[in-house]
Design a protein around this motif. Structure first.
Motif, PDB file in Angstrom:
ATOM      1  N   ALA A  63       0.842  -1.203   0.000  1.00 33.00           N
ATOM      2  CA  ALA A  63       0.000   0.000   0.000  1.00 33.00           C
ATOM      3  C   ALA A  63       0.876   1.253   0.000  1.00 33.00           C
ATOM      4  O   ALA A  63       1.464   1.619   1.001  1.00 33.00           O
ATOM      5  N   GLN A  64       0.958   1.883  -1.161  1.00 32.74           N
ATOM      6  CA  GLN A  64       1.803   3.074  -1.277  1.00 32.74           C
ATOM      7  C   GLN A  64       1.113   4.336  -0.810  1.00 32.74           C
ATOM      8  O   GLN A  64       1.760   5.334  -0.550  1.00 32.74           O
ATOM      9  N   ALA A  93      -1.533  11.136 -12.356  1.00 32.15           N
ATOM     10  CA  ALA A  93      -1.056   9.776 -12.576  1.00 32.15           C
ATOM     11  C   ALA A  93      -0.708   9.685 -14.059  1.00 32.15           C
ATOM     12  O   ALA A  93      -0.936  10.640 -14.811  1.00 32.15           O
ATOM     13  N   LYS A 106      -6.313  13.279 -11.651  1.00 29.71           N
ATOM     14  CA  LYS A 106      -7.359  12.524 -10.946  1.00 29.71           C
ATOM     15  C   LYS A 106      -8.586  13.375 -10.644  1.00 29.71           C
ATOM     16  O   LYS A 106      -9.673  12.850 -10.399  1.00 29.71           O
ATOM     17  N   PHE A 176      -4.214   0.078 -13.747  1.00 33.01           N
ATOM     18  CA  PHE A 176      -4.643   0.326 -12.372  1.00 33.01           C
ATOM     19  C   PHE A 176      -4.630  -0.958 -11.559  1.00 33.01           C
ATOM     20  O   PHE A 176      -4.053  -1.016 -10.474  1.00 33.01           O
ATOM     21  N   GLY A 179      -1.015  -2.296 -11.345  1.00 34.31           N
ATOM     22  CA  GLY A 179      -0.090  -1.398 -10.666  1.00 34.31           C
ATOM     23  C   GLY A 179      -0.382  -1.189  -9.199  1.00 34.31           C
ATOM     24  O   GLY A 179       0.539  -1.016  -8.394  1.00 34.31           O
ATOM     25  N   PHE A 180      -1.663  -1.213  -8.825  1.00 33.72           N
ATOM     26  CA  PHE A 180      -2.016  -0.909  -7.446  1.00 33.72           C
ATOM     27  C   PHE A 180      -2.398  -2.119  -6.614  1.00 33.72           C
ATOM     28  O   PHE A 180      -2.308  -2.094  -5.397  1.00 33.72           O
ATOM     29  N   THR A 181      -2.840  -3.185  -7.266  1.00 34.98           N
ATOM     30  CA  THR A 181      -3.212  -4.378  -6.500  1.00 34.98           C
ATOM     31  C   THR A 181      -2.306  -5.559  -6.812  1.00 34.98           C
ATOM     32  O   THR A 181      -2.413  -6.596  -6.170  1.00 34.98           O
ATOM     33  N   TYR A 182      -1.427  -5.404  -7.807  1.00 34.36           N
ATOM     34  CA  TYR A 182      -0.478  -6.461  -8.185  1.00 34.36           C
ATOM     35  C   TYR A 182      -1.207  -7.739  -8.589  1.00 34.36           C
ATOM     36  O   TYR A 182      -0.762  -8.844  -8.292  1.00 34.36           O
ATOM     37  N   MET A 196     -12.588   1.971  -8.704  1.00 31.28           N
ATOM     38  CA  MET A 196     -11.706   2.904  -9.395  1.00 31.28           C
ATOM     39  C   MET A 196     -12.529   4.015 -10.039  1.00 31.28           C
ATOM     40  O   MET A 196     -12.195   5.202  -9.934  1.00 31.28           O
TER      41      MET A 196
END
Length: 206
Positions: A63-64, A93, A106, A176, A179-182, A196
């Motif tokens: 979690a970035q 982004a 965003k 998305f 990149g964010f949830t792998y 999203m």
């Protein structure tokens, strides 16, 4: 002595996993006076909220960021006295298309078209989906997972392809999700795509 040891091993709740959810649950239960133990198989606490040092560089492994619509998480951060540790991220982004990065704001879904990320037709499909979603869910509360169960009926890739088109899947949804949830969009629930889209709703005037 034996009785004292037994008393120490009696808990009201045992929580498996010392990720952010497990730790938050333990914290709230302790506040209510319960005796709680948290069990974690890994070497560290925090789960996806973790950083590893690789060749001298800190790398976030999960979690970035905490998005602003996650109000309960932000309230907990403030309650724990960590608000000053938060660093506000940029509103931009980017996705990669035709050999270069396309910058998306965003706060402005129309930047998907002006940046060259999506075609006009794909944007129309996306905006239609945004309006329908807003009409259906009303207030956007991403942390209340029960609100999203109604959408958990298809994988992300299929839903996006059928409702938004292949272009939006390739240049918005897949970046998305990956990149964010792998995760692979074909192996995740479509509610991730809808959340999203709801972020666009929450951060824009749409």
């Amino acid at each position: 002595m034996a009785n004292d040891l037994a008393d120490q091993l009696i808990y009201d709740f045992a929580i498996v996993g010392a990720g952010i959810s497990g730790l938050a649950a333990a914290y709230r239960l302790q506040q209510k006076g319960y005796k709680v133990i948290v069990l974690e198989k890994g070497p560290d606490c925090g789960g996806r909220v973790s950083t590893r040092i690789n060749s001298g560089y800190p790398i976030d492994i999960g979690a970035q960021f905490f998005a602003s619509p996650y109000s309960q998480v932000l309230k907990l951060i403030e309650e724990l006295g960590l608000k000053n540790e938060l660093v506000e991220s940029t509103q931009f982004a980017a996705t990669f298309r035709d050999g270069r990065f396309r910058r998306i704001n965003k706060n402005n879904p129309f930047s998907l078209y002006s940046s060259g990320t999506l075609s006009f037709l794909s944007c129309l499909k996306l905006f239609k989906a945004l309006f329908l979603l807003k009409k259906r869910i009303g207030k956007f509360e991403p942390e209340v997972i029960s609100n999203w169960i109604q959408f958990d009926d298809e994988d992300s890739a299929s839903w996006a392809r059928n409702n938004l088109g292949q272009e939006t899947l390739d240049y918005l949804v897949e970046p998305f999700i990956s990149g964010f949830t792998y995760c692979d969009p074909k192996e995740t629930s479509n509610f991730l795509v809808l959340r999203m889209l709801a972020h666009f709703i929450a951060n824009s005037s749409i």
